[in-house]
Each structure stands twice: as C-alpha cells, then as structure tokens.
Design a protein around this motif. Structure first.
Motif, PDB file in Angstrom:
ATOM      1  N   ALA A  68      27.716 -51.763 -24.376  1.00 19.22           N
ATOM      2  CA  ALA A  68      28.698 -52.626 -23.719  1.00 19.22           C
ATOM      3  C   ALA A  68      28.137 -54.031 -23.551  1.00 19.22           C
ATOM      4  O   ALA A  68      28.834 -55.035 -23.742  1.00 19.22           O
ATOM      5  CB  ALA A  68      29.068 -52.024 -22.363  1.00 19.22           C
ATOM      6  N   ARG A  69      26.845 -54.130 -23.244  1.00 14.27           N
ATOM      7  CA  ARG A  69      26.231 -55.440 -23.037  1.00 14.27           C
ATOM      8  C   ARG A  69      26.123 -56.188 -24.370  1.00 14.27           C
ATOM      9  O   ARG A  69      26.524 -57.353 -24.475  1.00 14.27           O
ATOM     10  CB  ARG A  69      24.853 -55.235 -22.426  1.00 14.27           C
ATOM     11  N   GLY A 312      24.831 -57.156 -34.799  1.00 13.41           N
ATOM     12  CA  GLY A 312      24.694 -56.182 -33.726  1.00 13.41           C
ATOM     13  C   GLY A 312      25.779 -56.290 -32.672  1.00 13.41           C
ATOM     14  O   GLY A 312      26.249 -55.288 -32.139  1.00 13.41           O
ATOM     15  N   GLY A 313      26.184 -57.521 -32.355  1.00 19.60           N
ATOM     16  CA  GLY A 313      27.194 -57.712 -31.316  1.00 19.60           C
ATOM     17  C   GLY A 313      28.533 -57.156 -31.733  1.00 19.60           C
ATOM     18  O   GLY A 313      29.175 -56.416 -30.983  1.00 19.60           O
ATOM     19  N   ALA A 317      30.748 -54.009 -30.282  1.00 15.13           N
ATOM     20  CA  ALA A 317      32.129 -54.119 -29.817  1.00 15.13           C
ATOM     21  C   ALA A 317      32.983 -53.013 -30.442  1.00 15.13           C
ATOM     22  O   ALA A 317      33.806 -52.390 -29.768  1.00 15.13           O
ATOM     23  CB  ALA A 317      32.702 -55.489 -30.159  1.00 15.13           C
ATOM     24  N   LEU A 318      32.762 -52.754 -31.725  1.00 15.96           N
ATOM     25  CA  LEU A 318      33.503 -51.661 -32.379  1.00 15.96           C
ATOM     26  C   LEU A 318      33.170 -50.323 -31.727  1.00 15.96           C
ATOM     27  O   LEU A 318      34.051 -49.475 -31.529  1.00 15.96           O
ATOM     28  CB  LEU A 318      33.172 -51.606 -33.865  1.00 15.96           C
ATOM     29  N   ALA A 319      31.891 -50.138 -31.380  1.00 16.63           N
ATOM     30  CA  ALA A 319      31.493 -48.891 -30.725  1.00 16.63           C
ATOM     31  C   ALA A 319      32.237 -48.722 -29.407  1.00 16.63           C
ATOM     32  O   ALA A 319      32.718 -47.631 -29.086  1.00 16.63           O
ATOM     33  CB  ALA A 319      29.986 -48.875 -30.484  1.00 16.63           C
ATOM     34  N   ILE A 320      32.322 -49.802 -28.654  1.00 18.71           N
ATOM     35  CA  ILE A 320      32.995 -49.709 -27.352  1.00 18.71           C
ATOM     36  C   ILE A 320      34.488 -49.441 -27.538  1.00 18.71           C
ATOM     37  O   ILE A 320      35.092 -48.652 -26.797  1.00 18.71           O
ATOM     38  CB  ILE A 320      32.755 -51.006 -26.541  1.00 18.71           C
TER      39      ILE A 320
ATOM     40  N   PHE B 142      23.410 -47.697 -32.187  1.00 20.88           N
ATOM     41  CA  PHE B 142      22.540 -48.878 -32.315  1.00 20.88           C
ATOM     42  C   PHE B 142      21.634 -49.107 -31.111  1.00 20.88           C
ATOM     43  O   PHE B 142      20.422 -49.267 -31.285  1.00 20.88           O
ATOM     44  CB  PHE B 142      23.354 -50.122 -32.653  1.00 20.88           C
ATOM     45  N   PRO B 143      22.203 -49.082 -29.892  1.00 15.15           N
ATOM     46  CA  PRO B 143      21.297 -49.188 -28.749  1.00 15.15           C
ATOM     47  C   PRO B 143      20.275 -48.057 -28.732  1.00 15.15           C
ATOM     48  O   PRO B 143      19.118 -48.272 -28.369  1.00 15.15           O
ATOM     49  CB  PRO B 143      22.232 -49.090 -27.544  1.00 15.15           C
TER      50      PRO B 143
END
Lengths: 356, 295
Positions: A68-69, A312-313, A317-320, B142-143
């Motif tokens: 999320a961050r 990465g950002g 965002a897609l993951a969230i 990824f994290p």
C-alpha cells in the motif's frame, strides 16, 4: 493486555456460561489461586498463538502494508526505495484513467490504462463465464453422475485429477497440444474446419476462449466433486417421495437437489471468483498472458510491470487494486455465510445437545 | 440414539429398493455416456502427453496424431539419467515437506487457544487470521521479495518455506479451530479432574484426536507448496538457488523450445509425483477443500 478477564479456566463447562445443559458442577484444574492461574493462562496463549501470529504478521500483513505504501510512490525498483518520489494516487489514476495531467493523458492511457482495463476485463470475463458455463456444465455432470454405477469412484477420481496438477505442467501440456503444428490443429484441419493462422492461443479472438477452455479443464473437476459431495448429503427420502408422487427426473433435480445444494454452490462460487481474480500461474506459463494480452490478468500485468519494467510503484498499485477486488468478494461471501449460519445455527446446536 | 438407528436403516434399505425400481435403467446410459465423455476429455490430453514423450521429434513432425512407432525411450531416459530432474524433485520435496510441518505445527498450536480458551481478544485474533484469506501471495509478492532480500533469504530454502507457511496459516486456522471446538467438553472436564493441565490436555488429548484435521490441512499445504510457481519464480534467482520442479519444467521448456518430445516427456514426469500423491490422499483433499471455506 486485558488480563483481568474473569474466567480463568479453559473452555471447561465450569466457566462456560452458555452451556447450562452440561451440568453445573465447577471442575477447574486450579481453583485455589485464580490470579496466578490467569497469568499462566495468558502465558500459555502467548506461547501457543505467538509463533503463528508473528510469522503471519511478518510475512503476510507487513508486505501488504508495504505494498500500500509503495503504491503511492514513483519508484524504479532497481534502485533503493529511498530515492523514490512520493506522487500520491498518481499510480492509481494512471491505471484507471491514464492520469490526471491532460498533456500526458493520451499517452498514459495507451501505456497504462488500456492494458489495465484489458486485464480487468479478462478477469471479469473469466468470472462471468465460470458462472455461465462452468457452473451449469459441472452441475449437469454432477447430477447425472449422482447415482450408483460401476466404476463411479474411479470416474470421480479421474475427473478431479487435473485440479491437483501444477498449473505449470497443465499449461505446458496444453501449449504442446495447441501448437500451430500440433495435434489439435491437425485434427481440426483433417475434418475440414478452418484453424486460426497464428495458433489458437495467439489469435486475437480465439486466444481468450482457448485460455478459458484450458482454465475450465483444469478447474471444473473441483466444481463437480464439490457438487457431488453436496448431493450425497441430500436425503434420499425426499427424492423418492417426489418420484413416487410422479415427479420426473428433471423435476426432482430442479425442485429438490439443486436448491438443497445451494450452500455448496455458494462455496464453489466464492472459490471460483477469488481464484479468477488472482489468476496468474496458468496465464503466465502460456506466454505471459499472450503476446497482445489476449488473456492477460491483473496479476500477470503486475508481475510483468514489476519484473520487466521495474516500475515498483505502479506494480504495487495494481496489487492493491487486486486486493480490493478480492476483499470485496470475500466480504460479500462472508455476509452470505453469516446470514446462512444465523438461520441454521439454532437447529444445529440443539441437535448437538440432543446427541450428547 | 441407539434405539432410533435400527428402524432408520430399515426404512432406508427399503426405500433404496424402491428407488432402483422407480428410476429403473432408463437413464443409466446417459450417466455412462457423460462419464465416458468426462473421463475422455480429462485423460485424453494426459495420455497424448505421455505417449508424445515416447516419440521422436521427427515422428511428431510427420504426424502429430500417431502412436509411437517405434517407441523411443530416449526422451524419458535422458531426463531421468540427468541429475537435474532429481535435484528439482528433491528441492520441491524439501520445500513442500518443511512447509507442511511448519503449517501443521504452528496452525494447530494457534488453533488450540482460539478454540478452547476463553479470553478477551480471542475473536479478534481469529478475525486477523481469517482476513489472511484476502491476502493472496500474488498481491504481496514484491514487498515480500524485498523483505526476503533484507533477510538474505532470496535464492534459498527459507525464502520459500517461511512465506508459504505464513500464507497457508489462515486456511489452517480456519479448518482447525472448528475441528478442535467440536471435541466434547466432557473430555476436557474429565482430563482436568484427572489432574491434567491445559498444556497437558493439548499434548495428551488434542494432538492425537486432531490427527484427521491435521492430515487434511497438511495435505492442502503440501499440494499448494508443491505446485507453487510465483514465489519460486521471483525468489529463486541466482545460480545456486534450489530450483523447484514447476520452475524446472519451465526452464527446460525455455532452453529446449524446439524439442517437443523432450518437453512432453519432462512435463509428464513432473506431473507424476502430484498424481501419485493425489491418489493416496484424494479423500483428504476433497474434504479439506470443501471444509476450508465452510468452516
């Protein structure tokens, strides 16, 4: 810590206020010193639950929070995160509408939003088709197979087998079978039908349907097996009473069997929807969602952007976004389950008490 | 209860006779037809794959739809005599085995107080675990990779095992808690009267009685780990990484893209352990899957 909890014992009947039927003689391991026992209890809880909770929080919850961050930053993932630039919700708006900046919107729409909506569309088409095609087909197969015949357990075993295969192996197998010079192509040609020139999976229109067929081959066994398990729990007396009263086979299925396995269907639908939202392995093995994204999913898009473009950002965002979809589905499901449990629990409880 | 079972079975026997009379043999042909079609669609591709491994590339190019003629053992032999296939299988076995042990141990331990202790915050902790169902590995990949990198676990066994345990815990706790709750209170009462502590009760009574549930969650965890692809794909970078079987299959396919027969043989060989495992554990897998979400 709320160590002042009154009931110091385990879930024994002595402390269990809601089990009046089970007798009222207090039996506790240590009645002498409730305070020391209370502390002991908390230590036990910490030792039993602690390891699992720590592992879970560290490797599941923490990465989710970090995702999320990251999603709020412009970040080349080859570089340390310290160099990332905070950009608010730009990654999200880029995915959804191509960004808010009118100058770059058109370019970003093509680069970000178009693949995103294509992938979302594929995910949701798979959900819809699962309900419209897999569900009826699996239901009919289960209803027809729901009787005694020779080799029944063998048939069940075989139908379910694809479900336990790794997506990777099943995917590669179909890639071989669907090769432009492979067996399926030549078989279709030999009966005089046209075949897509770029191959089944690469064809702009056939690609998605071919992919859906492969996914169905892999997963429909679960639906059939779950439905059969549900049908086994339908009391036979009902079906017999109905057929004595002159109901046809189809009427018996439609009025008795299908309504009574509703809960099982709901369980399957939930598994199917969650699985469809998170679909990755199969699509990735089959040429990373197709060379023009014919069957790309949000997950393949995310991994593609994260590993190939190192954004990465945006990947976060897609993951969230994917998480939000999953959560919505899970919340709807939990709402349904709770409503069902609330209506069915009184009878269930009384049955247990009677049995004791 | 004992008295009521006798007439029940009698009526059931009588009615099942009525059932066979009523439905008759008219639709058995439909059943057999559907069964044959389903079995054919399921097994056909697998048989083609297995047979394809016994053919040479020249044979496949000449006619994709033919039986091996002559039978070529070379494809399977090359893979089986080469150490990498066995090494990948071994790696998968180590990772899946360790994941299973970790999940079953941590999950059962966590489920015990959540099922049988009364304390404030119990439901809260349970909700935290159930919420884990909404966090698929895909979302956190990824994290998670960065975290494992910081821990120095990228490219090693731990980087696969520990996250897989973590992500399998929600299902495990959700299955195990009702399972442990269903054990009768009288058992606990009697144990306490005999002087057993709560911890003693866990080791003496819970562990033996919860075995069926533990096997179910263990089987699911093993299968999930064995078939896992995304985590190995991201984590197993580097020369010495313990490549697992699914990753090994795709590597082989990438390196020998034109060797159709070889890929088919390799893919089929990679399927065999999962199929064998499935044949041994079919009942458990079905029970677990249908129980996982109902719980």
């Amino acid at each position: 810590m709320t160590a002042l909890e009154a009931s110091g014992t385990g879930k024994g009947p002595a402390a269990d206020v809601i089990a009046p039927a089970a007798g009222s003689h207090p039996v506790t391991p240590a009645t002498s010193n409730s305070r020391r026992d209370n502390r002991r209890k908390w230590i036990e809880i910490a030792i039993f639950v602690g390891p699992a909770l720590i592992v879970f929080l560290t490797f599941v919850v923490f990465p989710m929070v970090m995702a999320a961050r990251y999603s709020l930053y412009k970040w080349d993932s080859r570089q340390p995160f310290e160099l990332a630039e905070f950009i608010g919700f730009d990654n999200y708006t880029r995915a959804l509408i191509g960004g808010t900046d009118p100058e770059t919107q058109e370019i970003f729409w093509k680069a970000y939003a178009e693949p995103f909506w294509n992938a979302v569309g594929n995910n949701f088409q798979i959900i819809a088709l699962s309900m419209l095609i897999q569900l009826p087909v699996a239901m009919i197969v289960a209803l027809v197979l729901n009787r005694r015949f020779r080799g029944r357990s063998g048939v069940r075993l075989i139908i379910f087998a694809p479900y336990v295969l790794a997506e990777v192996t099943a995917g590669l197998m179909w890639m071989m079978l669907l090769d432009p010079r492979g067996p399926i192509t030549t078989m279709v040609q030999s009966i005089g039908l046209p075949v897509p020139s770029q191959g089944w999976l690469e064809d702009p229109t056939w690609g998605f349907w071919t992919f859906f067929f492969i996914v169905s081959w892999k997963y429909i066994g679960l639906a059939i097996i779950l439905f059969l398990a549900g049908l086994a729990g339908v009391p036979q007396e009902l079906q017999e009473a109905a057929s004595i009263d002159g109901a046809s086979w189809w009427q018996v299925q439609w009025r008795i069997n299908i309504p009574l396995i509703g809960p099982t269907v709901r369980v399957w639908a939930f598994l199917s929807i969650i699985g469809s939202i998170q679909l990755f392995d199969m699509a990735w093995v089959l040429n990373k969602g197709g060379s023009t994204g014919q069957y790309s999913t949000i997950a393949t898009l995310m991994v593609d952007i994260g590993t190939q473009r190192n954004d990465g950002g945006y990947a976060s965002a897609l993951a969230i976004i994917m998480f939000i979809f999953s959560m919505t589905a899970a919340l709807i499901y939990m709402g349904l389950i709770m409503r069902r449990d609330n209506t069915s629990s009184p009878t269930g409880k009384s049955k247990i008490k009677k049995g004791v | 209860m004992a008295t009521s079972t006798i007439p029940e079975t009698r009526t059931r026997r009588r009615s099942s006779k009525a059932r066979t009379q009523l439905t008759g043999d008219s639709s058995i042909y439909v059943t057999i037809f559907v069964a044959l079609v389903a079995v054919g669609l399921t097994l056909g591709p697998l048989i083609y794959l297995a047979l394809g491994g016994f053919r040479s590339n020249a044979q496949i190019a000449a006619d994709p739809n033919a039986l091996p003629d002559p039978w070529v053992w070379q494809n399977y032999w090359n893979i089986l005599s080469n150490g990498t296939f066995w090494r990948f299988t071994f790696n998968s076995l180590v990772v899946a085995g360790a994941t299973t042990i970790g999940v079953v141990a941590l999950g059962t331990m966590a489920a015990y107080p959540l099922a049988r202790y009364r304390f404030r915050g119990r439901e809260g902790i349970f909700v935290v675990f159930t919420a884990g169902l909404m966090f698929p590995l895909t979302v956190a990949i990824f994290p998670l990779f960065l975290l494992l990198q910081d821990l120095g676990w990228v490219g090693g066994y731990w980087g696969l095992i520990v996250p897989q345990v973590a992500f399998a815990l929600p299902v495990t706790v959700i299955i195990m808690r009702p399972f442990l709750q269903a054990l009768p209170d009288e058992l606990e009462e009697a144990s306490f009267m005999d002087g057993l502590t709560r911890v003693g009760f866990f080791f003496r009574m819970i562990l033996p009685l919860a075995k069926p549930g533990m096997v179910t969650v263990g089987v699911l965890a093993f299968l999930g780990s064995w078939n896992g692809y995304l985590l190995p794909l991201v984590i197993l970078t580097g020369r010495d990484a313990p490549t697992t079987l699914p990753l090994g299959v795709t590597q082989f396919q990438g390196q020998n893209a034109s060797d159709f027969a070889g890929i088919m043989a390799y893919t089929f060989l990679a399927m065999i352990p999962a199929l064998v495992f499935f044949l041994m554990m079919e009942r458990r897998i079905v029970d677990g899957l249908s129980g996982a979400v109902k719980g």
